[in-house]
Design an enzyme around this catalytic site. Sequence first.
Site, PDB file in Angstrom:
ATOM      1  N   LYS A  34      15.048  -6.276   4.753  1.00 54.79           N
ATOM      2  CA  LYS A  34      15.394  -5.249   5.746  1.00 54.79           C
ATOM      3  C   LYS A  34      16.793  -5.445   6.328  1.00 54.79           C
ATOM      4  CE  LYS A  34      10.636  -4.099   6.942  1.00 54.79           C
ATOM      5  NZ  LYS A  34       9.652  -3.875   7.985  1.00 54.79           N
TER       6      LYS A  34
ATOM      7  N   ASP B 213       9.786   1.833  11.588  1.00 54.03           N
ATOM      8  CA  ASP B 213       8.682   0.949  12.007  1.00 54.03           C
ATOM      9  C   ASP B 213       8.316   1.151  13.485  1.00 54.03           C
ATOM     10  OD1 ASP B 213       8.204  -0.322   9.583  1.00 54.03           O
ATOM     11  OD2 ASP B 213       9.690  -1.878   9.950  1.00 54.03           O
TER      12      ASP B 213
ATOM     13  N   LYS C  20       0.824  -1.208   0.000  1.00 49.87           N
ATOM     14  CA  LYS C  20       0.000   0.000   0.000  1.00 49.87           C
ATOM     15  C   LYS C  20       0.862   1.264   0.000  1.00 49.87           C
ATOM     16  CE  LYS C  20      -3.778  -2.106   2.679  1.00 49.87           C
ATOM     17  NZ  LYS C  20      -4.652  -2.426   1.564  1.00 49.87           N
TER      18      LYS C  20
HETATM   19  P1  NDP Z   1      10.023 -12.578  11.470  1.00 47.16           P
HETATM   20  O1  NDP Z   1       9.940 -13.692  10.494  1.00 47.16           O
HETATM   21  O2  NDP Z   1      11.322 -11.866  11.658  1.00 47.16           O
HETATM   22  O3  NDP Z   1       9.604 -13.123  12.949  1.00 47.16           O
HETATM   23  C1  NDP Z   1       8.575 -14.011  13.095  1.00 47.16           C
HETATM   24  C2  NDP Z   1       8.183 -14.142  14.583  1.00 47.16           C
HETATM   25  O4  NDP Z   1       6.891 -14.717  14.637  1.00 47.16           O
HETATM   26  C3  NDP Z   1       9.118 -15.021  15.402  1.00 47.16           C
HETATM   27  O5  NDP Z   1       9.215 -14.484  16.696  1.00 47.16           O
HETATM   28  C4  NDP Z   1       8.366 -16.368  15.404  1.00 47.16           C
HETATM   29  O6  NDP Z   1       8.642 -17.160  16.544  1.00 47.16           O
HETATM   30  C5  NDP Z   1       6.937 -15.877  15.467  1.00 47.16           C
HETATM   31  N1  NDP Z   1       5.946 -16.848  14.973  1.00 47.16           N
HETATM   32  C6  NDP Z   1       5.760 -17.274  13.698  1.00 47.16           C
HETATM   33  N2  NDP Z   1       4.713 -18.112  13.640  1.00 47.16           N
HETATM   34  C7  NDP Z   1       4.215 -18.225  14.896  1.00 47.16           C
HETATM   35  C8  NDP Z   1       3.128 -18.955  15.476  1.00 47.16           C
HETATM   36  N3  NDP Z   1       2.327 -19.738  14.732  1.00 47.16           N
HETATM   37  N4  NDP Z   1       2.892 -18.823  16.799  1.00 47.16           N
HETATM   38  C9  NDP Z   1       3.685 -18.032  17.550  1.00 47.16           C
HETATM   39  N5  NDP Z   1       4.732 -17.317  17.068  1.00 47.16           N
HETATM   40  C10 NDP Z   1       4.997 -17.418  15.746  1.00 47.16           C
HETATM   41  O7  NDP Z   1       8.850 -11.566  11.068  1.00 47.16           O
HETATM   42  P2  NDP Z   1       8.835  -9.979  11.278  1.00 47.16           P
HETATM   43  O8  NDP Z   1       9.290  -9.699  12.666  1.00 47.16           O
HETATM   44  O9  NDP Z   1       9.527  -9.308  10.148  1.00 47.16           O
HETATM   45  O10 NDP Z   1       7.274  -9.623  11.109  1.00 47.16           O
HETATM   46  C11 NDP Z   1       6.322  -9.957  12.102  1.00 47.16           C
HETATM   47  C12 NDP Z   1       4.964  -9.381  11.729  1.00 47.16           C
HETATM   48  O11 NDP Z   1       4.954  -7.961  11.811  1.00 47.16           O
HETATM   49  C13 NDP Z   1       4.522  -9.734  10.308  1.00 47.16           C
HETATM   50  O12 NDP Z   1       3.197 -10.171  10.399  1.00 47.16           O
HETATM   51  C14 NDP Z   1       4.619  -8.427   9.562  1.00 47.16           C
HETATM   52  O13 NDP Z   1       3.668  -8.346   8.520  1.00 47.16           O
HETATM   53  C15 NDP Z   1       4.317  -7.416  10.663  1.00 47.16           C
HETATM   54  N6  NDP Z   1       4.853  -6.059  10.389  1.00 47.16           N
HETATM   55  C16 NDP Z   1       3.972  -5.016  10.239  1.00 47.16           C
HETATM   56  C17 NDP Z   1       4.417  -3.728   9.979  1.00 47.16           C
HETATM   57  C18 NDP Z   1       3.430  -2.596   9.825  1.00 47.16           C
HETATM   58  O14 NDP Z   1       3.813  -1.512   9.360  1.00 47.16           O
HETATM   59  N7  NDP Z   1       2.191  -2.767  10.217  1.00 47.16           N
HETATM   60  C19 NDP Z   1       5.861  -3.427   9.837  1.00 47.16           C
HETATM   61  C20 NDP Z   1       6.707  -4.591  10.036  1.00 47.16           C
HETATM   62  C21 NDP Z   1       6.203  -5.850  10.285  1.00 47.16           C
HETATM   63  P3  NDP Z   1       9.882 -18.214  16.582  1.00 47.16           P
HETATM   64  O15 NDP Z   1      11.090 -17.384  16.926  1.00 47.16           O
HETATM   65  O16 NDP Z   1       9.503 -19.173  17.629  1.00 47.16           O
HETATM   66  O17 NDP Z   1       9.973 -18.804  15.211  1.00 47.16           O
END
Ligand code: NDP
Length: 275
Positions: free
Chosen positions: A66, A102, A16
Amino acid sequence: MTDRYAVIGNPVAHSKSPLIHAAFAWQTDEDIAYEALLAPLDGFAASVRSFVAAGGRGLNVTVPFKLEAWQLADQRSARAEAAKAVNTLIVTPQGLTGDNTDGVGLVRDITANLGVTLAGKRLLLLGAGGAARGAILPLLDAWPAALLIANRTAEKAHALAAEFAPQSQGAALSAASFEELAGRQFDIVINATSASLNDAAPNLPVGIYASGALAYDMMYGKGLTPFLHAAQAGCAMLADGLGMLVEQAAESFFLWRGVRPQTAPVLAWLRSEQA
Ligand code: NDP
């Protein structure tokens, strides 16, 4: 001459950001063009270089680049350094400056748009990936009473808490597994996991929401995300990450143009489009 900007990612067609920045440009009368740039998964640096060589002035960086953007930047802001991720590149005479907007976008959405104070509150941050890491310092800067980082893989949460301990500024900074949250209560619970991408919610104990608490999901989309759907049983105030998206974009726009756009009309317009 029109200055060129872009969001670079893979995939990127769904972004977006071009709509948001076009609205900001119209509102502030800034002469910019903003496009979506698809980079090959193994071609991020080359794509950035050719965009800059063609006169590009700045980029937003999204999934999965990133960290590569952080590595590519010639100099980085303190908040990019803390996040170990860059979502904004600025072309300067000294090369590429990397920043991360962010976290500040999240804090502005909670405080300015939702009218919720962070100071003195008990915060729970779910996740330990890039988005969670980028949020920690801006959240600590807002003076919460406590910030607990919880992650499915608890060791990653403990590592983050230890890393940011010197910057806790008096807040009680700690880490836990989801199971260890049983019996605890929080005023603000922020979902920074990517669980919603798989149509799932973090597996949390019941009763973690204090009276009047806010459940905030960084994810957004039509209708409630799985996390917000699960939260609504125990929590009155729900918010998704669309406001965060608009606020981080506004901060990037400010870094590039030195002009701060109004976010409220753009957010209201996006919400009406999403409805
Ligand atoms: P990453 O891939 O770096 O991290 C993923 C995280 O999610 C890890 O901590 C992982 O845990 C956890 N996880 C994944 N699946 C599950 C599950 N089923 N149950 C519990 N924990 C889970 O992703 P990002 O940090 O880059 O992004 C995270 C979210 O933030 C995304 O949805 C992204 O779209 C959103 N976001 C939104 C923004 C906005 O402007 N609104 C900006 C940036 C991000 P584990 O370590 O155990 O694998």
